[in-house]
Design a protein around this motif. Sequence first.
Motif, PDB file in Angstrom:
ATOM      1  N   MET A 152      11.318   4.402   9.206  1.00 47.65           N
ATOM      2  CA  MET A 152       9.981   5.429   9.636  1.00 47.65           C
ATOM      3  C   MET A 152       8.918   5.159   8.389  1.00 47.65           C
ATOM      4  N   ASN A 153       9.206   5.410   7.179  1.00 45.20           N
ATOM      5  CA  ASN A 153       8.101   5.200   6.211  1.00 45.20           C
ATOM      6  C   ASN A 153       7.492   3.967   6.199  1.00 45.20           C
ATOM      7  N   ALA A 154       8.209   2.844   6.280  1.00 48.98           N
ATOM      8  CA  ALA A 154       7.592   1.645   6.366  1.00 48.98           C
ATOM      9  C   ALA A 154       6.671   1.047   7.411  1.00 48.98           C
ATOM     10  N   ARG A 155       7.101   1.916   8.611  1.00 51.25           N
ATOM     11  CA  ARG A 155       6.034   1.603   9.556  1.00 51.25           C
ATOM     12  C   ARG A 155       4.669   2.074   9.375  1.00 51.25           C
ATOM     13  N   LYS A 156       4.505   3.025   8.525  1.00 52.95           N
ATOM     14  CA  LYS A 156       3.266   3.639   8.276  1.00 52.95           C
ATOM     15  C   LYS A 156       2.650   2.678   7.196  1.00 52.95           C
ATOM     16  N   LEU A 157       3.268   1.867   6.699  1.00 49.43           N
ATOM     17  CA  LEU A 157       2.593   1.150   5.420  1.00 49.43           C
ATOM     18  C   LEU A 157       2.666  -0.330   5.946  1.00 49.43           C
ATOM     19  N   MET A 158       3.275  -0.885   6.874  1.00 46.96           N
ATOM     20  CA  MET A 158       3.285  -2.199   7.137  1.00 46.96           C
ATOM     21  C   MET A 158       2.218  -2.956   7.127  1.00 46.96           C
ATOM     22  N   ALA A 159       1.158  -2.455   7.554  1.00 44.67           N
ATOM     23  CA  ALA A 159      -0.007  -3.337   7.806  1.00 44.67           C
ATOM     24  C   ALA A 159      -0.556  -3.623   6.232  1.00 44.67           C
ATOM     25  N   TYR A 160      -0.476  -2.580   5.465  1.00 41.54           N
ATOM     26  CA  TYR A 160      -1.081  -2.738   3.904  1.00 41.54           C
ATOM     27  C   TYR A 160      -0.243  -3.664   3.299  1.00 41.54           C
ATOM     28  N   TYR A 161       1.209  -3.617   3.248  1.00 42.02           N
ATOM     29  CA  TYR A 161       2.105  -4.559   2.653  1.00 42.02           C
ATOM     30  C   TYR A 161       1.751  -6.080   3.263  1.00 42.02           C
ATOM     31  N   ARG A 162       1.545  -6.146   4.510  1.00 38.45           N
ATOM     32  CA  ARG A 162       1.341  -7.500   4.907  1.00 38.45           C
ATOM     33  C   ARG A 162       0.061  -7.883   4.507  1.00 38.45           C
ATOM     34  N   ALA A 163      -0.992  -7.040   4.388  1.00 39.38           N
ATOM     35  CA  ALA A 163      -2.426  -7.466   3.918  1.00 39.38           C
ATOM     36  C   ALA A 163      -2.062  -7.754   2.182  1.00 39.38           C
ATOM     37  N   ARG A 164      -1.359  -7.169   1.510  1.00 39.96           N
ATOM     38  CA  ARG A 164      -1.026  -7.381   0.177  1.00 39.96           C
ATOM     39  C   ARG A 164      -0.860  -8.927   0.073  1.00 39.96           C
ATOM     40  N   TYR A 165      -0.034  -9.470   0.633  1.00 31.52           N
ATOM     41  CA  TYR A 165       0.391 -11.018   0.501  1.00 31.52           C
ATOM     42  C   TYR A 165      -0.455 -12.030   0.874  1.00 31.52           C
ATOM     43  N   HIS A 166      -1.892 -11.591   1.224  1.00 27.05           N
ATOM     44  CA  HIS A 166      -2.888 -12.406   1.187  1.00 27.05           C
ATOM     45  C   HIS A 166      -3.645 -12.453  -0.040  1.00 27.05           C
ATOM     46  N   TYR A 167      -3.209 -11.782  -1.022  1.00 26.48           N
ATOM     47  CA  TYR A 167      -3.859 -11.944  -2.335  1.00 26.48           C
ATOM     48  C   TYR A 167      -3.389 -13.094  -3.259  1.00 26.48           C
ATOM     49  N   ALA A 168      -3.930 -13.914  -3.994  1.00 26.29           N
ATOM     50  CA  ALA A 168      -3.483 -14.824  -4.822  1.00 26.29           C
ATOM     51  C   ALA A 168      -2.244 -14.532  -5.805  1.00 26.29           C
ATOM     52  N   GLY A 169      -1.164 -15.259  -5.984  1.00 28.70           N
ATOM     53  CA  GLY A 169      -0.098 -15.113  -6.702  1.00 28.70           C
ATOM     54  C   GLY A 169       0.906 -13.928  -6.313  1.00 28.70           C
ATOM     55  N   VAL A 170       0.400 -13.105  -5.290  1.00 32.17           N
ATOM     56  CA  VAL A 170       1.696 -11.829  -4.876  1.00 32.17           C
ATOM     57  C   VAL A 170       2.805 -12.487  -4.424  1.00 32.17           C
ATOM     58  N   ILE A 171       2.749 -13.473  -3.632  1.00 32.48           N
ATOM     59  CA  ILE A 171       3.928 -14.137  -3.098  1.00 32.48           C
ATOM     60  C   ILE A 171       4.903 -14.485  -4.101  1.00 32.48           C
ATOM     61  N   ALA A 172       4.371 -15.349  -5.171  1.00 34.06           N
ATOM     62  CA  ALA A 172       5.423 -15.630  -6.170  1.00 34.06           C
ATOM     63  C   ALA A 172       5.851 -14.619  -7.043  1.00 34.06           C
ATOM     64  N   ALA A 173       5.128 -13.588  -7.213  1.00 31.99           N
ATOM     65  CA  ALA A 173       5.472 -12.329  -8.035  1.00 31.99           C
ATOM     66  C   ALA A 173       6.629 -11.647  -7.173  1.00 31.99           C
ATOM     67  N   SER A 174       6.318 -11.608  -5.807  1.00 30.30           N
ATOM     68  CA  SER A 174       7.319 -10.864  -5.106  1.00 30.30           C
ATOM     69  C   SER A 174       8.497 -11.576  -5.084  1.00 30.30           C
ATOM     70  N   ALA A 175       8.497 -13.009  -4.755  1.00 28.21           N
ATOM     71  CA  ALA A 175       9.855 -13.449  -4.897  1.00 28.21           C
ATOM     72  C   ALA A 175      10.680 -13.461  -6.265  1.00 28.21           C
ATOM     73  N   ARG A 176       9.877 -13.533  -7.312  1.00 26.62           N
ATOM     74  CA  ARG A 176      10.500 -13.167  -8.681  1.00 26.62           C
ATOM     75  C   ARG A 176      11.199 -11.989  -8.801  1.00 26.62           C
ATOM     76  N   GLU A 177      10.253 -10.922  -8.331  1.00 28.51           N
ATOM     77  CA  GLU A 177      10.981  -9.718  -8.364  1.00 28.51           C
ATOM     78  C   GLU A 177      12.325  -9.296  -7.382  1.00 28.51           C
ATOM     79  N   HIS A 178      12.289  -9.894  -6.238  1.00 26.32           N
ATOM     80  CA  HIS A 178      13.590  -9.951  -5.186  1.00 26.32           C
ATOM     81  C   HIS A 178      14.647 -10.651  -5.930  1.00 26.32           C
ATOM     82  N   ARG A 179      14.387 -11.712  -6.904  1.00 24.45           N
ATOM     83  CA  ARG A 179      15.368 -11.998  -7.618  1.00 24.45           C
ATOM     84  C   ARG A 179      16.121 -11.359  -8.698  1.00 24.45           C
ATOM     85  N   GLN A 180      15.144 -10.615  -9.280  1.00 25.37           N
ATOM     86  CA  GLN A 180      15.594  -9.444 -10.394  1.00 25.37           C
ATOM     87  C   GLN A 180      16.231  -8.614  -9.724  1.00 25.37           C
TER      88      GLN A 180
END
Length: 216
Positions: A152-180
Amino acid sequence: MAGQTDTIITAILDAIESGALNPGGVIEEQTLITTHNVSRTPVREALIQLETAGLIRRTPRKGAVVFKPTLEEFLAILEVHAKLEGQAAGLAARRLSPSHHAALEAAVVACEDHAARLGDAEPDQYYQLNLDFHRVVAEAAGNPFLLDMIKMNARKLMAYYRARYHYAGVIAASAREHRQIADLITARKSAEAEAAMEAHVHFDHVTALDLLAALG
């Protein structure tokens, strides 16, 4: 009638999750009526239920629109969401089953593979992989009520999280944090997994302002 109402609710939620409906986007009642071959009554009932859940707002001029938070609302929702996601990671570390372990590893590898092969390209595709990672963690927590709250909470923020991945370097950082986070869950380090997930989900104040501005 209940079945038709559920169909409309699902259609609207799917549109929000896919990005077809963004914050502030108008929900066209007539389009829903025509597309799903229903009367106006189940559409109105669906909108009432979604408004009660805080996912849409109905205004006198525009009609029903997707919830678009102010900065204060955004930060308040984010604060709660980060705590919920963190709690899910902590519980997952305590309750991880072999099947969820396998699913978690697959989700992390998919994110790492995207980051290695595509870098910053195809951010919307990565966002779907990110959703899968968070879904697996939430399901591994073994608490259906917590899972519903996260959704329920995620649906209120989804568009903003989606937009965040258009910023340079965010995908690589996200993948590293997922592994951690996955390694901490696998190692049964509950407190550390909770803290790492909470930090992963949270935005700083400046990023929140940037994302709100980007989506108008």
